[in-house]
Design a protein around this motif. Structure first.
Motif, PDB file in Angstrom:
ATOM      1  N   TYR A 421       0.824  -1.203   0.000  1.00 40.38           N
ATOM      2  CA  TYR A 421       0.000   0.000   0.000  1.00 40.38           C
ATOM      3  C   TYR A 421       0.862   1.258   0.000  1.00 40.38           C
ATOM      4  O   TYR A 421       0.617   2.194  -0.770  1.00 40.38           O
ATOM      5  CB  TYR A 421      -0.931  -0.006   1.215  1.00 40.38           C
ATOM      6  CG  TYR A 421      -1.923   1.140   1.214  1.00 40.38           C
ATOM      7  CD1 TYR A 421      -3.125   1.038   0.532  1.00 40.38           C
ATOM      8  CD2 TYR A 421      -1.647   2.338   1.878  1.00 40.38           C
ATOM      9  CE1 TYR A 421      -4.036   2.093   0.524  1.00 40.38           C
ATOM     10  CE2 TYR A 421      -2.538   3.390   1.871  1.00 40.38           C
ATOM     11  CZ  TYR A 421      -3.734   3.267   1.185  1.00 40.38           C
ATOM     12  OH  TYR A 421      -4.629   4.316   1.163  1.00 40.38           O
ATOM     13  N   ARG A 508      -5.235  -1.095   9.593  1.00 35.81           N
ATOM     14  CA  ARG A 508      -5.381  -2.443   9.040  1.00 35.81           C
ATOM     15  C   ARG A 508      -6.726  -3.051   9.416  1.00 35.81           C
ATOM     16  O   ARG A 508      -7.163  -4.018   8.811  1.00 35.81           O
ATOM     17  CB  ARG A 508      -4.236  -3.331   9.522  1.00 35.81           C
ATOM     18  CG  ARG A 508      -4.170  -3.553  10.999  1.00 35.81           C
ATOM     19  CD  ARG A 508      -3.023  -4.487  11.379  1.00 35.81           C
ATOM     20  NE  ARG A 508      -2.987  -4.727  12.805  1.00 35.81           N
ATOM     21  CZ  ARG A 508      -2.325  -3.994  13.671  1.00 35.81           C
ATOM     22  NH1 ARG A 508      -1.629  -2.967  13.223  1.00 35.81           N
ATOM     23  NH2 ARG A 508      -2.345  -4.262  14.962  1.00 35.81           N
ATOM     24  N   ASP A 509      -7.385  -2.516  10.475  1.00 36.25           N
ATOM     25  CA  ASP A 509      -8.727  -2.972  10.856  1.00 36.25           C
ATOM     26  C   ASP A 509      -9.370  -1.882  11.713  1.00 36.25           C
ATOM     27  O   ASP A 509      -8.753  -0.853  12.020  1.00 36.25           O
ATOM     28  CB  ASP A 509      -8.681  -4.315  11.611  1.00 36.25           C
ATOM     29  CG  ASP A 509      -7.709  -4.308  12.783  1.00 36.25           C
ATOM     30  OD1 ASP A 509      -7.680  -3.302  13.524  1.00 36.25           O
ATOM     31  OD2 ASP A 509      -6.979  -5.302  12.949  1.00 36.25           O
ATOM     32  N   ASP A 526      -8.657   4.117   5.762  1.00 40.01           N
ATOM     33  CA  ASP A 526      -9.062   2.708   5.764  1.00 40.01           C
ATOM     34  C   ASP A 526      -9.007   2.206   4.321  1.00 40.01           C
ATOM     35  O   ASP A 526      -9.934   2.431   3.541  1.00 40.01           O
ATOM     36  CB  ASP A 526     -10.475   2.562   6.321  1.00 40.01           C
ATOM     37  CG  ASP A 526     -10.870   1.099   6.520  1.00 40.01           C
ATOM     38  OD1 ASP A 526     -10.297   0.232   5.823  1.00 40.01           O
ATOM     39  OD2 ASP A 526     -11.759   0.824   7.340  1.00 40.01           O
ATOM     40  N   TYR A 528      -9.298  -0.685   2.896  1.00 38.46           N
ATOM     41  CA  TYR A 528     -10.300  -1.662   2.461  1.00 38.46           C
ATOM     42  C   TYR A 528     -11.649  -0.993   2.224  1.00 38.46           C
ATOM     43  O   TYR A 528     -12.324  -1.239   1.212  1.00 38.46           O
ATOM     44  CB  TYR A 528     -10.430  -2.774   3.503  1.00 38.46           C
ATOM     45  CG  TYR A 528      -9.152  -3.546   3.698  1.00 38.46           C
ATOM     46  CD1 TYR A 528      -8.719  -4.454   2.740  1.00 38.46           C
ATOM     47  CD2 TYR A 528      -8.369  -3.347   4.824  1.00 38.46           C
ATOM     48  CE1 TYR A 528      -7.533  -5.146   2.909  1.00 38.46           C
ATOM     49  CE2 TYR A 528      -7.183  -4.037   5.000  1.00 38.46           C
ATOM     50  CZ  TYR A 528      -6.777  -4.940   4.041  1.00 38.46           C
ATOM     51  OH  TYR A 528      -5.601  -5.627   4.209  1.00 38.46           O
ATOM     52  N   ALA A 531     -11.350   1.213  -0.907  1.00 37.67           N
ATOM     53  CA  ALA A 531     -11.362   0.423  -2.139  1.00 37.67           C
ATOM     54  C   ALA A 531     -12.755  -0.120  -2.427  1.00 37.67           C
ATOM     55  O   ALA A 531     -13.209  -0.122  -3.576  1.00 37.67           O
ATOM     56  CB  ALA A 531     -10.353  -0.719  -2.028  1.00 37.67           C
ATOM     57  N   ALA A 532     -13.451  -0.581  -1.368  1.00 41.11           N
ATOM     58  CA  ALA A 532     -14.803  -1.108  -1.561  1.00 41.11           C
ATOM     59  C   ALA A 532     -15.750  -0.002  -2.034  1.00 41.11           C
ATOM     60  O   ALA A 532     -16.593  -0.214  -2.919  1.00 41.11           O
ATOM     61  CB  ALA A 532     -15.314  -1.726  -0.260  1.00 41.11           C
TER      62      ALA A 532
END
Length: 550
Positions: A421, A508-509, A526, A528, A531-532
């Motif tokens: 990343y 990471r979470d 974040d 993820y 990207a979502a």
């Protein structure tokens, strides 16, 4: 196998699985739980297991497979590329620990040969445990991680040579040391010649043939490892040395990764029985008298081994933090240490007391060093003021790397951590003509990105001395993509260097993100969720463009 033995082994597996789960919960290596189960189930405990012969056979198979896998990973290319710091640190630590450990063990009342075995056993660190801990912390590719893996390879080579040397003493029968050394040199030379011929002319074609079936490849690997282990013992070495050479002979083939992947599970399963067998053979009456020597030797390993590594690395031009983090990886003894002393018992060189003492030292140092490595950064912060003696006024080796990677262009954003990343983020900022600089502690990553024309810089994000070499006063944003976010360390280092901009962190979470928000990070990224969200927007736009949305 009789029904009773089958039931006993099944019970052992069930109890070991439960104990292993507790060990994992406590963030401890499972081998500690396995030894405890052996003590509990063996004659010194509840006496639940009578199938000692079957457990012993599986234990010996486990040791052979362990040494085979170690040899399998030791590619000739890796041997040639062991850096000078890994070689110097590995050999320096081995020499220091053997010399001082031998004297210390003699002072504790042990005989000369027993003291030699214990001193040699104190030098070996667990490659399996260290690589696992560094991998979990995402530090395997850092500078200190690469150096640690390098001197662990040196230790792996040393343990095999030590096993060969001690095995040669078995056939000496009181012969002069020169005759024993000559006999060992002759046998090693003959084994090296035989191994070269096998690796050059026979094994490549044979392994290629076996690789047509993955099941057959696994059976061949086990047969080759155990076969050379038996041959090694017959030739006057040891089963362990023979198994290591069997793995080493296949390390340069293109199938070694496939063999290793299939053997790792088998290795862990069989080693379970080795540690259970070890625990079942420990005598509490003997162990009671070894508590004080074990405590003294444990302190020697926990403190002495890291100190010599820090001293050597400091002398070679590394900063105190690099030396400290690398030094923590040798603050324990390994499963090899226990295997080595157990081999001494089979050769008639030492008694079970030496094995009990080594096991106690292993249990104590493995448990303590695990937490030392897991919490290395807070530990370093507390000890840093006293570690200056291990750093040169001019740590030339790391400064030279930083100088080669210095960036002269205006910088608005610095990205700490250039993994998947972080490297992509630096590239996107560069494409958008944003003045950005990337920083990473892995010199290979820095070299790779610079070859692609990206402004990457080698250095430690948590070292105020390094941060002062950056254009901190010009920075508007500092972005951390480091997997192990330590807000106190990075924020303190940035503040000490005069940074007055804003800080962004990549989570990471969700729990990681909450930790950063509570620490006052200006922006939490974040990847993820971002990207979502972007993927959802693009799909919705595609549906709208084609009139497919309901």
């Amino acid at each position: 196998m009789p029904h009773g033995a089958f039931a006993e082994l099944s019970l052992l597996l069930i109890v070991a699985a439960a104990a292993g789960a507790v060990a994992v919960r406590l963030r401890q290596p499972v081998l500690i739980a396995y030894i405890a189960i052996g003590i509990l189930a063996g004659p010194a405990g509840l006496g639940l297991v009578a199938a000692q012969d079957q457990v012993d056979l599986l234990a010996r198979m486990g040791v052979a497979v362990l040494l085979f896998v170690v040899g399998l990973k030791l590619d000739l290319q890796h041997v040639r590329h062991i850096g000078p710091v890994a070689l110097a640190t590995g050999l320096g630590q081995l020499g220091f620990t053997i010399a001082f450990g031998f004297v210390l063990t003699l002072l504790l009342g042990k005989g000369a040969l027993e003291a030699l075995y214990i001193a040699v056993a104190l030098t070996f660190s667990s490659t399996i445990i260290i690589v696992k801990l560094l991998s979990d912390k995402r530090e395997l590719d850092s500078l200190h991680g690469r150096i640690a893996v390098g001197f662990l390879i040196v230790q792996d080579l040393a343990v095999v040579l030590a096993m060969m040397a001690m095995s040669a003493l078995r056939g000496g029968d009181g012969a002069p040391a020169s005759a024993v050394a000559l006999s060992l040199a002759w046998r090693v030379g003959a084994a090296a010649l035989l191994l070269y011929l096998l690796m050059r002319f026979i094994l490549p074609g044979l392994v290629h043939l076996m690789a047509r079936s993955q099941e057959l490849l696994l059976i061949f690997a086990v047969a080759w490892g155990t076969g050379l282990a038996a041959l090694g013992e017959a030739a006057g070495f040891s089963q362990e040395a023979g198994a290591f050479l069997a793995g080493f002979s296949l390390a340069s083939t293109r199938y070694r990764d496939a063999i290793n992947a299939r053997l790792v599970g088998l290795r862990d399963f069989l080693l379970l029985f080795f540690f259970i067998d070890l625990g079942s053979r420990l005598d509490f009456a003997t162990l009671g008298g070894e508590l004080l020597p074990a405590a003294v030797l444990s302190l020697f390993v926990l403190l002495g081994n890291p100190l010599i590594v820090m001293a050597i690395m400091g002398y070679m031009g590394y900063r105190k933090r690099t030396g400290f983090l690398a030094g923590l990886t040798v603050a324990q003894i390994s499963e090899f240490s226990i295997v080595f002393v157990a081999m001494g018992i089979s050769l008639g060189h030492v008694g079970v007391g030496a094995l009990g003492l080594t096991t106690l030292v292993g249990l104590g140092t493995i448990a303590a060093s695990t937490y030392m490595i897991l919490y290395s950064q807070p530990l370093y912060e507390k000890l840093s003021p006293w570690l200056g003696i291990f750093e040169r006024r001019h740590p030339h080796r790391e400064l030279a790397m930083e100088k080669r990677h210095r960036n002269a262009e205006p910088v608005d954003v610095v990205v700490f951590g250039l993994g998947r990343y972080g490297g992509s983020l630096l590239e996107r900022l560069h494409e958008r003509n944003v003045g950005a600089l990337g920083v990473d502690f892995d010199p290979e990553t820095v070299r790779r990105l610079r070859r692609r024309g990206l402004p990457a810089h080698f250095g430690d994000a948590e070292d105020p001395g390094f941060l002062e070499s950056l254009p901190i006063g010009e920075l508007r944003w500092a972005v951390s993509t480091l997997p192990q976010w330590d807000t106190r360390a990075l924020s303190h280092a940035l503040h000490e260097a005069g940074f007055r901009g804003r800080v962004a962190g990549v989570a990471r979470d969700e729990a990681h993100g909450q930790t950063m928000r509570r620490a006052g990070v200006d922006k939490v990224i974040d990847p993820y969720a971002d990207a979502a969200g972007r993927a959802a927007d693009e799909l919705a736009r595609e549906l709208d463009d084609k009139g497919e949305r309901r």
